[in-house]
Design an enzyme around this catalytic site. Structure first.
Site, mmCIF file in Angstrom:
data_model
loop_
_atom_site.group_PDB
_atom_site.id
_atom_site.type_symbol
_atom_site.label_atom_id
_atom_site.label_comp_id
_atom_site.label_asym_id
_atom_site.label_seq_id
_atom_site.Cartn_x
_atom_site.Cartn_y
_atom_site.Cartn_z
ATOM 1 N N SER A 2 36.141 35.300 41.247
ATOM 2 C CA SER A 2 35.726 35.153 42.456
ATOM 3 C C SER A 2 36.534 36.315 43.474
ATOM 4 O O SER A 2 37.206 36.995 42.927
ATOM 5 C CB SER A 2 36.207 33.793 43.152
ATOM 6 N N TYR A 8 43.136 27.461 44.085
ATOM 7 C CA TYR A 8 41.778 28.219 43.659
ATOM 8 C C TYR A 8 42.117 29.761 43.263
ATOM 9 O O TYR A 8 41.496 30.258 42.487
ATOM 10 C CB TYR A 8 41.040 27.886 44.593
#
Length: 315
Positions: free
Chosen positions: A164, A176
């Site tokens: 990401s 995350y």
């Protein structure tokens, strides 16, 4: 001098363009295993590769997801159920892949399965919130990779890990971003270790894309705020909460074209000269990647400028 420099740059990009257009031969005989195919990037990639004639082995978390994907694709595509947080489930999926691919081995392993869990100020969260997302995004990926690596090495194939933009620049708290930072490190070490065996490793770094995660995340974030102790709510304030959620979800950079990501995955699997990293989305290319190279003080100032201020902030 500048003319020669421009000529050299032009020649470099021309050679790169030519290389990246070269594709692998006999794609219809190659097996690709993809995790997280119930929806989103994994589902679209499975359908995309199936349309190109590859032998897709798609892993879904639910039976419903597997059935829906099977109906939308050809008979070549095969599905199985996989929970990446369960070593027993990963082992069973590995045996299934061995049966499907046989002596050919596994040309492509795409670690796409992941969850977007509680991107919020760290002190709003608990250890369990971090464990949950790390268990899927990092440890699950590591388990799948280690168990299937002999099959990929046999085919001298490709390993594609979906990271990401926040694996380069930590924009928000929660597990995350740490999971993606660690996944980038794991992928980098794998790329160097597996190069002598003819295995190529690529990292996909999407920006902000509208997926099925959005509504679930909004609900989870609302529940999280409602459960916070009164002193934490008082410290940040309701206005902070409202502005924080709006800033995250109403980004004008948010993209709905998931093909920008799956096309990167497809290139990593089918090109003779895949890239080590693929960045998808304007926000990733022109905001987060540049931010990751700035001095920390300047990057902190830019991020703080775009964020709401807590009600009881001291500065």
């Amino acid at each position: 001098m500048w003319v020669y420099l421009a000529a050299l740059l032009g020649l470099y990009f021309l050679c790169r363009w030519y290389q990246e257009r070269q594709t692998v031969e006999n794609l219809t005989e190659k097996y690709v295993f993809i995790t997280g195919c119930d929806s989103g990037f994994g589902n679209l990639l499975a359908r995309q590769l199936d349309a190109r004639g590859l032998r897709v082995l798609a892993a879904c978390l639910t039976q419903k997801g597997a059935e829906q994907l099977g109906k939308a694709t050809s008979e070549r595509l095969k599905t199985t159920i996989l929970d990446v947080t369960s070593t027993e489930s990963v082992a069973a999926a590995t045996e299934w892949v061995k049966e499907q691919a046989g002596s050919k081995g596994l040309w492509g392993l795409v670690n796409n399965a992941g969850i977007l869990w509680q991107m919020a100020p760290n002190e709003w969260l608990t250890k369990e919130d971090f464990v949950r997302v790390l268990g899927v995004n990092l440890l699950g990926t590591i388990d799948v990779t280690l168990q299937m690596l002999p099959l990929v090495r046999r085919a001298q194939g490709r390993l594609v890990n979906v990271s990401s933009m926040v694996g380069r620049f930590a924009y928000s708290g929660g597990g995350y971003s740490p999971s993606k930072f660690a996944l980038e490190a794991f992928s980098d070490s794998l790329r160097r270790e597996l190069h002598p065996f003819g295995v190529k490793v690529s990292i996909i770094e999407p920006g902000s894309f509208a997926t099925e995660f959005d509504e679930t995340y909004k609900t989870n974030l609302t529940n999280l705020w409602n459960k916070l102790p009164a002193e934490i709510k008082d410290l940040y304030g309701l206005q902070y909460w409202n502005n924080f959620s709006q800033t995250f979800f109403n980004s004008k950079w948010r993209n709905t074209d998931l093909c920008l990501v799956t096309n990167c995955m497809q290139h990593a699997l089918t090109s003779r000269y895949p890239r080590s990293r693929y960045t998808a989305g304007l926000d990733a290319k022109f905001i987060f990647i540049p931010l990751s190279y700035l001095p920390a003080s300047l990057a902190d100032f830019i991020v703080a400028y775009g964020r709401p201020r807590p009600a009881k902030a001291l500065c």
